[in-house]
Enzyme design. Structure first.
Site, PDB file in Angstrom:
ATOM      1  N   GLN A 106      48.176  16.178  20.032  1.00 12.44           N
ATOM      2  CA  GLN A 106      47.169  16.587  19.034  1.00 12.44           C
ATOM      3  C   GLN A 106      45.889  17.032  19.746  1.00 12.44           C
ATOM      4  OE1 GLN A 106      48.989  13.308  18.129  1.00 12.44           O
ATOM      5  NE2 GLN A 106      50.387  14.943  17.640  1.00 12.44           N
ATOM      6  N   ASP A 131      47.688  22.075  19.611  1.00 11.93           N
ATOM      7  CA  ASP A 131      48.338  23.344  19.967  1.00 11.93           C
ATOM      8  C   ASP A 131      47.503  24.208  20.902  1.00 11.93           C
ATOM      9  OD1 ASP A 131      50.407  22.578  18.298  1.00 11.93           O
ATOM     10  OD2 ASP A 131      49.571  23.627  16.570  1.00 11.93           O
ATOM     11  N   LYS A 164      48.695  22.422  25.745  1.00 15.43           N
ATOM     12  CA  LYS A 164      48.767  21.257  26.644  1.00 15.43           C
ATOM     13  C   LYS A 164      50.089  21.230  27.428  1.00 15.43           C
ATOM     14  CE  LYS A 164      48.118  18.640  23.006  1.00 15.43           C
ATOM     15  NZ  LYS A 164      47.760  19.656  21.995  1.00 15.43           N
ATOM     16  N   GLY A 205      54.261  19.243  19.263  1.00 17.52           N
ATOM     17  CA  GLY A 205      55.233  20.231  19.731  1.00 17.52           C
ATOM     18  C   GLY A 205      54.603  20.886  20.944  1.00 17.52           C
ATOM     19  N   HIS A 206      55.090  20.565  22.127  1.00 16.90           N
ATOM     20  CA  HIS A 206      54.495  21.073  23.367  1.00 16.90           C
ATOM     21  C   HIS A 206      55.443  22.093  23.994  1.00 16.90           C
ATOM     22  CE1 HIS A 206      51.775  17.267  23.784  1.00 16.90           C
ATOM     23  NE2 HIS A 206      51.591  17.925  22.667  1.00 16.90           N
TER      24      HIS A 206
END
Ligand code: GDP
Ligand code: IMO
Ligand code: MG
Length: 428
Positions: A231, A14, A17, A41-42
């Site tokens: 990650q 988080d 990225k 979750g990007h």
């Protein structure tokens, strides 16, 4: 020689990225995800819109860019279909620009059930998994019984599916887990399984490729390729705070195996970190704050998980951990995210070492998970102003200290979630 650039997280995920990949995408022809799955979750924001991607690479919002889901990624067809449907609602059709490796493994519904059963059995020692089936799917991959995307077309796909499902059901029974209590995406298991099979049919319209050939050929032709990590290094299965890690290789080496590119083909390595630290789930976090300062970081930074909505734990920047991540990944360019979150801080602190077993150390020991490690903190004066286009003097002092500590330049400072909110810094 043409090279592939890598972009990866240096902390516990988080870091931002998605934002940076999207911002860099105009410079690239291809963006390829190399590991992880829908535990990621990007988030990408532009023109007042916000998207959260889980499986699809973050280069998708640039029409000129081809996106590849590499062999190291694991795919839940149902979650993938939901992502595509959400993008379609915003008029974004990516079918022709998205290629999927035949070799990426499938997360089947019982992988998710097994994840839930494993976590429940661990009780207070649970990992804090996103419950997307990540651990069980990578376990089956290494146990050589997993199902791959390319297998969907095989005549015996259903038989192999049933065999794997039955293996999982036996494991779940062993763990005394009651399947009737399980809901997946708010559905009972059987309904979710039906939706998953519909999504497998949906998946068939995408182009499955031998992505290692595609990527290597593209590099040889001089195409610009960016590999996107998920990650972060401190969640890496080898070097993270084991066992409180994810089950894939989130470091630069993971890009080699997750895309099939040789180490000699790696060009720049962009290492992304927040100006402070966050972590979701269980595990050591030496600089964690439990006071109002930690609360302020969470509130200012909207530190709630993009995938699970869970409140993220917050703390000061941890320089020994950052330096470790820089070493493992061979970072060439650092990018500092979310600097704006500390715009109204009078004082900022960073860890420069730890107190561990009555000693002061500046490295992460093997038993970081079981020993108490208290940070040795250094104080900085806050910049106490809103960052806009220019870097305030106090922020520059903070940046230079970090650069000197880890030995790599910070070439980008991000000061807001929008793709435009970045300041580039020249390398000295
Ligand atoms: P990722 O998993 O590394 O892509 O990061 P996430 O998307 O899970 O979390 C990063 C969060 O911070 C998202 O909500 C982003 O929109 C947001 N974000 C990214 N960069 C910045 C920044 O510089 N400032 C602020 N305030 N938010 C940012
Ligand atoms: P992105 O790509 C933050 C964490 C989970 C848990 C541990 C194991 O958005 O940075 P898993 O579901 O992989 O079995 O969970 O890893 N985790 C993440 N934390 N960002 C992520 O991805 C994460 N993916 C997994 O919270 O502690
Ligand atoms: Mg995320």
């Amino acid at each position: 020689m043409a090279k592939i650039d890598l972009l990866l997280g240096l902390q516990w995920g988080d870091e931002g990225k998605g934002k940076v990949v999207d911002a860099l995408t105009p410079k690239y022809d291809i963006v390829a995800r190399f590991q992880g799955g829908p535990n990621a979750g990007h988030t990408i924001e532009f023109d007042g819109k916000k998207f959260v991607l889980h499986t699809i690479p973050s280069g998708i919002f640039n029409e000129g860019c081809v996106n590849v889901i590499g062999n190291g990624v694991i795919i839940d067809a149902k979650i993938f279909k939901d992502e595509i449907d959400t993008l379609a609602v915003s008029g974004i059709d990516i079918k022709d620009r998205l290629f999927i490796s035949n070799k990426s493994h499938l997360i089947i519904p019982t992988h998710r059930a097994l994840d839930a059963a494993n976590e429940k059995a661990l009780q207070k020692n649970k990992i804090g998994s996103t419950l997307k089936g990540i651990g069980p799917t990578y376990t089956d991959k290494t146990a050589r019984r997993g199902l791959r995307v390319g297998d969907i077309a095989a005549d015996d796909f259903m038989a192999r599916y049933e065999r794997l499902k039955n293996t999982h059901l036996a494991q779940i029974k062993n763990l005394d887990f009651d399947m009737s209590t399980l809901t997946l995406d708010n559905m009972p298991f059987e309904q979710y399984e039906q939706e998953w099979f519909k999504a497998i049919e949906f998946l068939k319209q995408f182009q499955f490729i031998e992505s290692e050939y595609f990527i290597n050929k593209s590099i040889a032709e001089g195409k610009r390729v960016l590999a996107e990590g998920a990650q972060g290094t401190l969640l890496d299965v080898d070097f993270g705070s084991y066992p409180f890690v994810t089950s894939s290789s989130a470091i630069a080496a993971g890009a080699c195996s997750g895309l099939g590119v040789a180490p000699s083909k790696i060009g720049k390595v962009y290492g992304i970190f927040k100006a402070y630290c966050t972590r979701v789930g269980t595990g050591p976090f030496p600089t964690e704050l439990f006071d109002e300062v930690g609360e302020k970081l969470r509130k200012n930074g909207h530190e709630f998980g993009s995938t699970t909505g869970r409140a993220r734990r917050t703390g000061w920047l941890d320089l020994p951990a950052l330096k470790y991540a820089v070493m493992l990944n061979g970072v060439t360019d650092l990018m500092m995210m979310k600097s704006d979150v500390m715009d109204d801080f009078e004082e900022i602190q960073v860890a420069t070492a730890y107190k561990y077993k009555n000693e002061e150390i500046d490295f992460l020991p093997f038993d970081a998970c079981t020993q108490t490690m208290t940070p040795v903190l250094k104080s900085f004066k806050g910049w106490n102003q809103k960052i806009e286009k220019d870097i305030p003097a106090e922020l520059n002092d903070y940046i230079e200290f970090i650069e000197n500590y880890v030995g790599v330049p910070i070439t980008l400072v991000s000061y807001g979630p929008d793709r435009s909110e970045c300041i580039e810094r020249a390398k000295n």
